[in-house]
Design an enzyme around this catalytic site. Sequence first.
Site, PDB file in Angstrom:
ATOM      1  N   PRO A 298       0.858  -1.203   0.000  1.00 58.35           N
ATOM      2  CA  PRO A 298       0.000   0.000   0.000  1.00 58.35           C
ATOM      3  C   PRO A 298       0.885   1.242   0.000  1.00 58.35           C
ATOM      4  O   PRO A 298       1.599   1.499   0.968  1.00 58.35           O
ATOM      5  CB  PRO A 298      -0.795  -0.129   1.307  1.00 58.35           C
ATOM      6  CG  PRO A 298      -0.024  -1.086   2.159  1.00 58.35           C
ATOM      7  CD  PRO A 298       0.775  -1.960   1.259  1.00 58.35           C
ATOM      8  N   LEU A 299       0.879   1.986  -1.092  1.00 61.11           N
ATOM      9  CA  LEU A 299       1.796   3.111  -1.285  1.00 61.11           C
ATOM     10  C   LEU A 299       1.021   4.421  -1.238  1.00 61.11           C
ATOM     11  O   LEU A 299       0.164   4.666  -2.087  1.00 61.11           O
ATOM     12  CB  LEU A 299       2.514   2.983  -2.629  1.00 61.11           C
ATOM     13  CG  LEU A 299       3.339   1.702  -2.816  1.00 61.11           C
ATOM     14  CD1 LEU A 299       3.603   1.445  -4.288  1.00 61.11           C
ATOM     15  CD2 LEU A 299       4.638   1.796  -2.045  1.00 61.11           C
ATOM     16  N   THR A 300       1.317   5.258  -0.263  1.00 59.44           N
ATOM     17  CA  THR A 300       0.637   6.542  -0.155  1.00 59.44           C
ATOM     18  C   THR A 300       0.956   7.401  -1.379  1.00 59.44           C
ATOM     19  O   THR A 300       2.104   7.473  -1.801  1.00 59.44           O
ATOM     20  CB  THR A 300       1.078   7.273   1.131  1.00 59.44           C
ATOM     21  OG1 THR A 300       0.871   6.399   2.234  1.00 59.44           O
ATOM     22  CG2 THR A 300       0.276   8.534   1.341  1.00 59.44           C
ATOM     23  N   CYS A 383       3.968   3.059   9.751  1.00 60.65           N
ATOM     24  CA  CYS A 383       4.115   4.399   9.171  1.00 60.65           C
ATOM     25  C   CYS A 383       5.086   5.234  10.002  1.00 60.65           C
ATOM     26  O   CYS A 383       4.893   5.397  11.212  1.00 60.65           O
ATOM     27  CB  CYS A 383       2.758   5.095   9.095  1.00 60.65           C
ATOM     28  SG  CYS A 383       2.844   6.723   8.339  1.00 60.65           S
ATOM     29  N   LYS A 422       1.010  -4.686   9.327  1.00 61.56           N
ATOM     30  CA  LYS A 422       2.302  -4.324   8.735  1.00 61.56           C
ATOM     31  C   LYS A 422       3.126  -3.586   9.793  1.00 61.56           C
ATOM     32  O   LYS A 422       2.657  -2.596  10.358  1.00 61.56           O
ATOM     33  CB  LYS A 422       2.116  -3.435   7.508  1.00 61.56           C
ATOM     34  CG  LYS A 422       3.418  -3.150   6.759  1.00 61.56           C
ATOM     35  CD  LYS A 422       3.156  -2.390   5.465  1.00 61.56           C
ATOM     36  CE  LYS A 422       4.414  -2.269   4.627  1.00 61.56           C
ATOM     37  NZ  LYS A 422       5.402  -1.344   5.178  1.00 61.56           N
ATOM     38  N   HIS A 452       8.703  -4.913   7.419  1.00 59.58           N
ATOM     39  CA  HIS A 452       9.646  -4.090   6.651  1.00 59.58           C
ATOM     40  C   HIS A 452      10.964  -4.095   7.417  1.00 59.58           C
ATOM     41  O   HIS A 452      10.986  -3.714   8.588  1.00 59.58           O
ATOM     42  CB  HIS A 452       9.104  -2.670   6.505  1.00 59.58           C
ATOM     43  CG  HIS A 452       9.954  -1.780   5.655  1.00 59.58           C
ATOM     44  ND1 HIS A 452       9.648  -0.462   5.430  1.00 59.58           N
ATOM     45  CD2 HIS A 452      11.095  -2.021   4.968  1.00 59.58           C
ATOM     46  CE1 HIS A 452      10.568   0.076   4.647  1.00 59.58           C
ATOM     47  NE2 HIS A 452      11.454  -0.858   4.355  1.00 59.58           N
ATOM     48  N   GLY A 485      11.460  -5.030   1.531  1.00 57.60           N
ATOM     49  CA  GLY A 485      12.629  -4.158   1.561  1.00 57.60           C
ATOM     50  C   GLY A 485      13.674  -4.485   0.511  1.00 57.60           C
ATOM     51  O   GLY A 485      14.175  -5.605   0.437  1.00 57.60           O
ATOM     52  N   ASP A 486      13.985  -3.486  -0.359  1.00 57.19           N
ATOM     53  CA  ASP A 486      15.127  -3.525  -1.288  1.00 57.19           C
ATOM     54  C   ASP A 486      15.016  -4.562  -2.400  1.00 57.19           C
ATOM     55  O   ASP A 486      16.031  -5.073  -2.870  1.00 57.19           O
ATOM     56  CB  ASP A 486      16.436  -3.764  -0.522  1.00 57.19           C
ATOM     57  CG  ASP A 486      16.734  -2.670   0.485  1.00 57.19           C
ATOM     58  OD1 ASP A 486      16.175  -1.575   0.332  1.00 57.19           O
ATOM     59  OD2 ASP A 486      17.499  -2.920   1.428  1.00 57.19           O
ATOM     60  N   ARG A 508       8.957   0.242  -3.314  1.00 60.04           N
ATOM     61  CA  ARG A 508       9.696   1.128  -4.233  1.00 60.04           C
ATOM     62  C   ARG A 508      10.069   0.412  -5.525  1.00 60.04           C
ATOM     63  O   ARG A 508      10.112   1.025  -6.593  1.00 60.04           O
ATOM     64  CB  ARG A 508      10.957   1.662  -3.556  1.00 60.04           C
ATOM     65  CG  ARG A 508      10.707   2.726  -2.513  1.00 60.04           C
ATOM     66  CD  ARG A 508      12.027   3.244  -1.972  1.00 60.04           C
ATOM     67  NE  ARG A 508      12.804   2.158  -1.381  1.00 60.04           N
ATOM     68  CZ  ARG A 508      14.127   2.216  -1.172  1.00 60.04           C
ATOM     69  NH1 ARG A 508      14.811   3.283  -1.515  1.00 60.04           N
ATOM     70  NH2 ARG A 508      14.757   1.192  -0.617  1.00 60.04           N
TER      71      ARG A 508
END
Length: 637
Positions: A298-300, A383, A422, A452, A485-486, A508
Site C-alpha cells: 500500500p503506497l501513499t 508508518c 504491517k 519491513h 525491503g530492497d 519502491r
Amino acid sequence: MENTEKEENVEKTAVAVKGVASIKHEFLTSKEKFHEFVDSEWQARNKEKVSEDDKVEVTKDTSVEEPEAKKFKHESEETNKPGKPEGKRRGQNKSRPHTKFSEYDEKRLCVSVIQGRECSYGAKCRFHHDNAEYLATKPADIGESCYLYDTFGKCTYGLSCRFAKAHTTPDFNTTENAELIKTYEGRTPVKNSLSRDLQYRLRKHSVPFKKSDEYLKTLSKSKEKTEQQANGVTPVVETPADPTEGEQNVSIEPGSEASPDKQPPVRTIGPLTDLDVIKLRPCEKKQVDFQDKLYLAPLTTCGNLPFRRVCKRFGADITCGEMAMCTNLLQGQQSEWALLKRHESEDVFGVQVEGCFPDTMTKCAELINNNTEVDFVDINSGCPIDLVYKKGGGCGLMTRTRKFEQIIKGMNHVLDVPLTVKIRTGVQEKCNIAHKLIPEMKQWGVSMVTLHGRSREQRYTKLADWDYITTCSKLASPVPLFGNGDILSYEDAMKAKETGVSGIMIARGALIKPWIFTEIKESRHWDISSSERLDMLRDFTNFGMEHWGSDTRGVEKTRKFMLEWLSFMCRYVPVGLLERVPQKINERPPYYMGRNYLESLMASQHVGDWVRISEMLLGPVPKNFNFLPKHKANAYK
C-alpha cells in the site's frame, strides 16, 4: 582540450563507484551534455511555433538545481563540520504548494447541461449553461479518440471531455454506442464507493456499531475491575457454576437473589443462543491463501487505483489500497473513502487503516466490514511520518502493546475477513522489537504479518535487514510472514524467498519498474524498451481518466499522479546499458545517453522533462501549472 578529453576518458573508464549504478562506458556522459541533447531534440521534434510567453511556460527552468548526488556517511560528516555550509537535506518536501484542480478549469460547463436536466441553482449558478460560450473558453482537445467512449460506449463528461470531438455532434449532442453499453450492463467495474445515504448517516452519527459497542463494553468492564483492584476495592465475587466441569463463571452480587426469569450478568454454558450460532469462529472466517504470493505494498500517493491496475497487468497477486485514516472514514470524508475503491481486476484486495485508539479502529473495521467488498483488512503499524507517529499511530503502536492488543482483538471481533498487520523492525535504529511482538500478535488473532526490514529512525539510509526478517519468519510460523525491503530484481526476490518468508511485498521496486512482477514470475531480466514503457504510461493515463475523469480537472489530476510516479521511474537503468546486472535499489544512475531519444528523456531526473513526458500523453500543461514532487527534487513552475 586534451586535458578535458583525458578527464572524460578517466570518468568513463572508472571503476564502479559506491552507490552509483555501473553503466557501460559508451553510454556515459556529463550533466551538461545530457541536458543539451535532451533540450535540443525536444525543440527539434516540436516544430510548432510558440509565442514568447508560451516559451517561458514550456521551457525547462534551468535555474532550479537537480537533486544533489547521494552522499555517504563520511561525506556528510565532512559537509556538516563547523565553518562549512550545511548540505542540502534529502527526504520529503514539506508544505508543498497545493493547487486545487478546479483552478485549471474555473469557468466550466454546468453538470446539469451535461446530464440534460434543469439546473437547480437557476440564475445563481456560476457555471456555463451556453454550449457555444463554453467551447469558446475551453482548452483545445488533446486527441481525436476518447478512451471512455471507445471502452464503455459513452462518455459521461460530454462536452467538457478533453476528447469531446470523438463523441459530439455538430449540434452539441453526445453520441452513444449501444452495443458497447450493453456489454457493461449490470457490471460494476469499481466497487466500495461511498453512497450519499451512508455519508449522511455518518455525519449525523446515526450508523449503528453493535458489535463494536459489545466489544468496547467488555473493555470498560475490565478497566473498571483493574481500577477497583488498584484502589483496594473488592470486585464482584465470581463463583464457578460447576467447579468440577470448569464451566464459565457466573457473577453474583452480594445480597441479591437468583431469579429464574432474570438473566445472569454473565451468560452460562447452558443451551445455545442465537448469538452463539451467528458469531463466526476464527476457522469460519473468510480465508485468503497468502502463500508464495507477490504483494504490491500500500503506497501513499502513488499506490492509487490506476497504478494498481498497471501492476495487476504485470502479475501482482495481492493489492492493497492506500493508507486511510480511521477517523476520516468514520466522518464520511469522500476523499478518504476514495482510497478504499477496488477495481474488478483486483482479485485479492485489502484496505489499510491507520489509527491509535481501540474504539475508533474497531468501529472503522465494522464500518468497512458492512459496507465494502474486501478480502482482508490491514493495520498500518509501520508508518514513520511524524504526523502519525506523534499521535501514537503507525510505528507508535509497536511501543503501546496494550492498546495494540485491544485494537487487534476488537477489529477481529467485528470482521468477517482476515486481519493483517504491517510493522517495522522497531522504532529506534539499534533496538529491534518486532521479534517480541510477533509471538504476541499470533495469540491476538492476526492472520498475516508483513515486516519491513528497517526501523522508523533508519528510514532508507541503510539496506533492509533480511537476516532479522529470517529470524522473525521462524517465530511467526504457522502464521504467514511477508518480507519487505530492497527488492528490485528477480534475483533479489529469490534471495528473499530463501529466508523462509511466506511471500514478498514490493514497494519502491514496483514504482521504479512495475514489470518486476513479470520478471520474478518468469525468472528473467526484462530489457524493456522505451516505447513499451511509454505504452505502460499511456495505459496509466487511460485508467486515470476512467478513474478521475476526462475533463480538465480529471486530466490534470492524472498528470499530477503520473509525475509523482515518474519521480521514481526515472531511477531505472535499462538492462542493456548495465555493466553489471542487476541494478540495486540503493544505486542511483549517473548521467547517461539512452539507445534512443525517448530512453534518454525517461532517464532525466529533472522534473521539467517529466512534464514533457506527460505532455506527450495528456497535452500541454495549463499556464498556471506548478508541481513539486513529494520527495526532494527540483520544482516546475
